[in-house]
Scaffold this motif. Structure first.
Motif, PDB file in Angstrom:
ATOM      1  N   LYS A  47       0.833  -1.216   0.000  1.00 28.74           N
ATOM      2  CA  LYS A  47       0.000   0.000   0.000  1.00 28.74           C
ATOM      3  C   LYS A  47       0.865   1.263   0.000  1.00 28.74           C
ATOM      4  O   LYS A  47       0.502   2.275  -0.570  1.00 28.74           O
ATOM      5  N   LYS A  48       2.049   1.172   0.624  1.00 26.41           N
ATOM      6  CA  LYS A  48       2.942   2.334   0.723  1.00 26.41           C
ATOM      7  C   LYS A  48       3.613   2.603  -0.628  1.00 26.41           C
ATOM      8  O   LYS A  48       3.766   3.750  -1.044  1.00 26.41           O
ATOM      9  N   ILE A  49       3.981   1.518  -1.303  1.00 26.42           N
ATOM     10  CA  ILE A  49       4.765   1.644  -2.542  1.00 26.42           C
ATOM     11  C   ILE A  49       3.863   1.870  -3.756  1.00 26.42           C
ATOM     12  O   ILE A  49       4.173   2.653  -4.647  1.00 26.42           O
ATOM     13  N   ILE A  50       2.696   1.191  -3.775  1.00 26.42           N
ATOM     14  CA  ILE A  50       1.812   1.251  -4.949  1.00 26.42           C
ATOM     15  C   ILE A  50       0.623   2.160  -4.662  1.00 26.42           C
ATOM     16  O   ILE A  50      -0.261   1.833  -3.873  1.00 26.42           O
ATOM     17  N   LYS A  51       0.607   3.343  -5.337  1.00 22.82           N
ATOM     18  CA  LYS A  51      -0.418   4.361  -5.065  1.00 22.82           C
ATOM     19  C   LYS A  51      -1.752   4.039  -5.722  1.00 22.82           C
ATOM     20  O   LYS A  51      -2.801   4.461  -5.247  1.00 22.82           O
ATOM     21  N   CYS A  52      -1.719   3.332  -6.847  1.00 19.01           N
ATOM     22  CA  CYS A  52      -2.981   3.009  -7.551  1.00 19.01           C
ATOM     23  C   CYS A  52      -3.071   1.505  -7.791  1.00 19.01           C
ATOM     24  O   CYS A  52      -2.822   1.050  -8.911  1.00 19.01           O
ATOM     25  N   PRO A  53      -3.410   0.730  -6.756  1.00 18.64           N
ATOM     26  CA  PRO A  53      -3.563  -0.719  -6.965  1.00 18.64           C
ATOM     27  C   PRO A  53      -4.630  -1.010  -8.022  1.00 18.64           C
ATOM     28  O   PRO A  53      -5.602  -0.244  -8.122  1.00 18.64           O
ATOM     29  N   ASP A  77      -6.346   1.355 -17.076  1.00 15.78           N
ATOM     30  CA  ASP A  77      -6.437   0.499 -15.873  1.00 15.78           C
ATOM     31  C   ASP A  77      -5.662  -0.806 -16.069  1.00 15.78           C
ATOM     32  O   ASP A  77      -4.969  -1.269 -15.154  1.00 15.78           O
ATOM     33  N   VAL A  78      -5.751  -1.392 -17.267  1.00 18.61           N
ATOM     34  CA  VAL A  78      -5.022  -2.650 -17.499  1.00 18.61           C
ATOM     35  C   VAL A  78      -3.516  -2.399 -17.395  1.00 18.61           C
ATOM     36  O   VAL A  78      -2.795  -3.136 -16.718  1.00 18.61           O
ATOM     37  N   ARG A  79      -3.048  -1.324 -18.037  1.00 13.16           N
ATOM     38  CA  ARG A  79      -1.613  -1.010 -17.995  1.00 13.16           C
ATOM     39  C   ARG A  79      -1.138  -0.708 -16.568  1.00 13.16           C
ATOM     40  O   ARG A  79       0.001  -1.006 -16.204  1.00 13.16           O
ATOM     41  N   GLN A  80      -2.073  -0.187 -15.725  1.00  8.09           N
ATOM     42  CA  GLN A  80      -1.743   0.099 -14.314  1.00  8.09           C
ATOM     43  C   GLN A  80      -1.328  -1.188 -13.592  1.00  8.09           C
ATOM     44  O   GLN A  80      -0.379  -1.198 -12.800  1.00  8.09           O
ATOM     45  N   ILE A  81      -2.029  -2.293 -13.910  1.00  5.08           N
ATOM     46  CA  ILE A  81      -1.695  -3.592 -13.303  1.00  5.08           C
ATOM     47  C   ILE A  81      -0.223  -3.920 -13.559  1.00  5.08           C
ATOM     48  O   ILE A  81       0.533  -4.284 -12.638  1.00  5.08           O
ATOM     49  N   PHE A  82       0.189  -3.768 -14.826  1.00  6.18           N
ATOM     50  CA  PHE A  82       1.536  -4.199 -15.209  1.00  6.18           C
ATOM     51  C   PHE A  82       2.599  -3.203 -14.763  1.00  6.18           C
ATOM     52  O   PHE A  82       3.721  -3.585 -14.422  1.00  6.18           O
ATOM     53  N   ASN A  83       2.224  -1.918 -14.701  1.00  3.23           N
ATOM     54  CA  ASN A  83       3.183  -0.927 -14.182  1.00  3.23           C
ATOM     55  C   ASN A  83       3.417  -1.170 -12.685  1.00  3.23           C
ATOM     56  O   ASN A  83       4.544  -1.149 -12.214  1.00  3.23           O
ATOM     57  N   ASN A  84       2.316  -1.427 -11.931  1.00  2.00           N
ATOM     58  CA  ASN A  84       2.461  -1.739 -10.502  1.00  2.00           C
ATOM     59  C   ASN A  84       3.353  -2.967 -10.320  1.00  2.00           C
ATOM     60  O   ASN A  84       4.217  -3.007  -9.429  1.00  2.00           O
ATOM     61  N   CYS A  85       3.144  -3.966 -11.175  1.00  6.58           N
ATOM     62  CA  CYS A  85       3.909  -5.220 -11.085  1.00  6.58           C
ATOM     63  C   CYS A  85       5.396  -4.941 -11.268  1.00  6.58           C
ATOM     64  O   CYS A  85       6.234  -5.417 -10.501  1.00  6.58           O
ATOM     65  N   GLU A  86       5.738  -4.109 -12.244  1.00 10.77           N
ATOM     66  CA  GLU A  86       7.158  -3.780 -12.484  1.00 10.77           C
ATOM     67  C   GLU A  86       7.747  -2.984 -11.329  1.00 10.77           C
ATOM     68  O   GLU A  86       8.922  -3.142 -10.992  1.00 10.77           O
ATOM     69  N   THR A  87       6.929  -2.131 -10.706  1.00  7.25           N
ATOM     70  CA  THR A  87       7.419  -1.319  -9.585  1.00  7.25           C
ATOM     71  C   THR A  87       7.758  -2.204  -8.393  1.00  7.25           C
ATOM     72  O   THR A  87       8.777  -2.004  -7.727  1.00  7.25           O
ATOM     73  N   PHE A  88       6.911  -3.196  -8.122  1.00  8.92           N
ATOM     74  CA  PHE A  88       7.028  -3.955  -6.877  1.00  8.92           C
ATOM     75  C   PHE A  88       7.843  -5.238  -7.011  1.00  8.92           C
ATOM     76  O   PHE A  88       8.448  -5.694  -6.041  1.00  8.92           O
ATOM     77  N   ASN A  89       7.870  -5.817  -8.213  1.00  5.67           N
ATOM     78  CA  ASN A  89       8.492  -7.128  -8.394  1.00  5.67           C
ATOM     79  C   ASN A  89       9.752  -7.061  -9.256  1.00  5.67           C
ATOM     80  O   ASN A  89       9.798  -6.311 -10.227  1.00  5.67           O
ATOM     81  N   GLU A  90      10.740  -7.904  -8.896  1.00  2.68           N
ATOM     82  CA  GLU A  90      11.952  -8.025  -9.743  1.00  2.68           C
ATOM     83  C   GLU A  90      11.555  -8.596 -11.107  1.00  2.68           C
ATOM     84  O   GLU A  90      10.685  -9.456 -11.174  1.00  2.68           O
ATOM     85  N   ASP A  91      12.233  -8.145 -12.153  1.00  3.83           N
ATOM     86  CA  ASP A  91      11.934  -8.656 -13.502  1.00  3.83           C
ATOM     87  C   ASP A  91      12.066 -10.173 -13.579  1.00  3.83           C
ATOM     88  O   ASP A  91      11.294 -10.843 -14.269  1.00  3.83           O
ATOM     89  N   ASP A  92      13.079 -10.736 -12.847  1.00  6.39           N
ATOM     90  CA  ASP A  92      13.301 -12.185 -12.996  1.00  6.39           C
ATOM     91  C   ASP A  92      12.568 -12.996 -11.919  1.00  6.39           C
ATOM     92  O   ASP A  92      12.810 -14.185 -11.769  1.00  6.39           O
ATOM     93  N   SER A  93      11.655 -12.329 -11.173  1.00  3.25           N
ATOM     94  CA  SER A  93      10.854 -13.098 -10.204  1.00  3.25           C
ATOM     95  C   SER A  93       9.674 -13.737 -10.930  1.00  3.25           C
ATOM     96  O   SER A  93       9.317 -13.287 -12.030  1.00  3.25           O
ATOM     97  N   PRO A  94       9.056 -14.762 -10.345  1.00  2.79           N
ATOM     98  CA  PRO A  94       7.904 -15.402 -11.006  1.00  2.79           C
ATOM     99  C   PRO A  94       6.791 -14.401 -11.329  1.00  2.79           C
ATOM    100  O   PRO A  94       6.271 -14.371 -12.450  1.00  2.79           O
ATOM    101  N   VAL A  95       6.471 -13.514 -10.374  1.00  5.96           N
ATOM    102  CA  VAL A  95       5.424 -12.526 -10.604  1.00  5.96           C
ATOM    103  C   VAL A  95       5.878 -11.496 -11.638  1.00  5.96           C
ATOM    104  O   VAL A  95       5.121 -11.116 -12.520  1.00  5.96           O
ATOM    105  N   GLY A  96       7.142 -11.081 -11.555  1.00  3.92           N
ATOM    106  CA  GLY A  96       7.677 -10.110 -12.512  1.00  3.92           C
ATOM    107  C   GLY A  96       7.624 -10.643 -13.929  1.00  3.92           C
ATOM    108  O   GLY A  96       7.203  -9.937 -14.857  1.00  3.92           O
TER     109      GLY A  96
END
Ligand SMILES: Cc1ncccc1N[C@@H](C)c1ccc2c(c1)OCCO2
Length: 116
Positions: A47-53, A77-96
């Motif tokens: 919640k602290k890192i991602i302003k628009c979940p 809104d769809v692109r927001q999902i993937f931008n949030n994902c890049e902000t929070f997750n490492e590129d080489d992580s499963p979620v990233g």
């Protein structure tokens, strides 16, 4: 009234393909991290890192509620999902990795729509 009907007919025409794209996103093998809102008890810093979940179930509800006034609002809104994902997750992580794959899938479907 006639003008309003014209607008809503145009909107339904615009947003019908968005519903189809959303369904394809939801059943994609790599959609699992994005189906529901991120649980902030499981990820307290989220919640602290991602302003628009944003997540696919929220977009689905917004489509059903006629929240979007244009195709572009849906796309944002769809692109927001993937931008949030890049902000929070490492590129080489499963979620990233899932995020990069889902973004590629979405952008290809979005281009088909815009060039059809
Ligand atoms: C898209 C996203 N970004 C940041 C954090 C989480 C998530 N997704 C959740 C569903 C999620 C993704 C991966 C998980 C998990 C939950 O719970 C435990 C194991 O791995």
């Amino acid at each position: 009234a006639a003008k309003k009907d014209k607008v809503s007919k145009k909107l339904i025409k615009e947003l019908a393909p968005c519903k189809a794209i959303l369904e394809d996103l939801e059943c994609h093998d790599d959609a699992w991290p994005f189906l529901l809102p991120v649980n902030t008890k499981q990820f307290p810093t989220y919640k602290k890192i991602i302003k628009c979940p944003m997540d696919l179930s929220t977009i689905k509800k917004r489509l059903q509620d006629m929240y979007y006034k244009s195709r572009e609002e849906f796309c944002t809104d769809v692109r927001q999902i993937f931008n949030n994902c890049e902000t929070f997750n490492e590129d080489d992580s499963p979620v990233g990795k899932a995020g990069h794959c889902m973004r590629q899938f979405f952008e290809a479907r979005w281009n088909d729509l815009c060039t059809s």
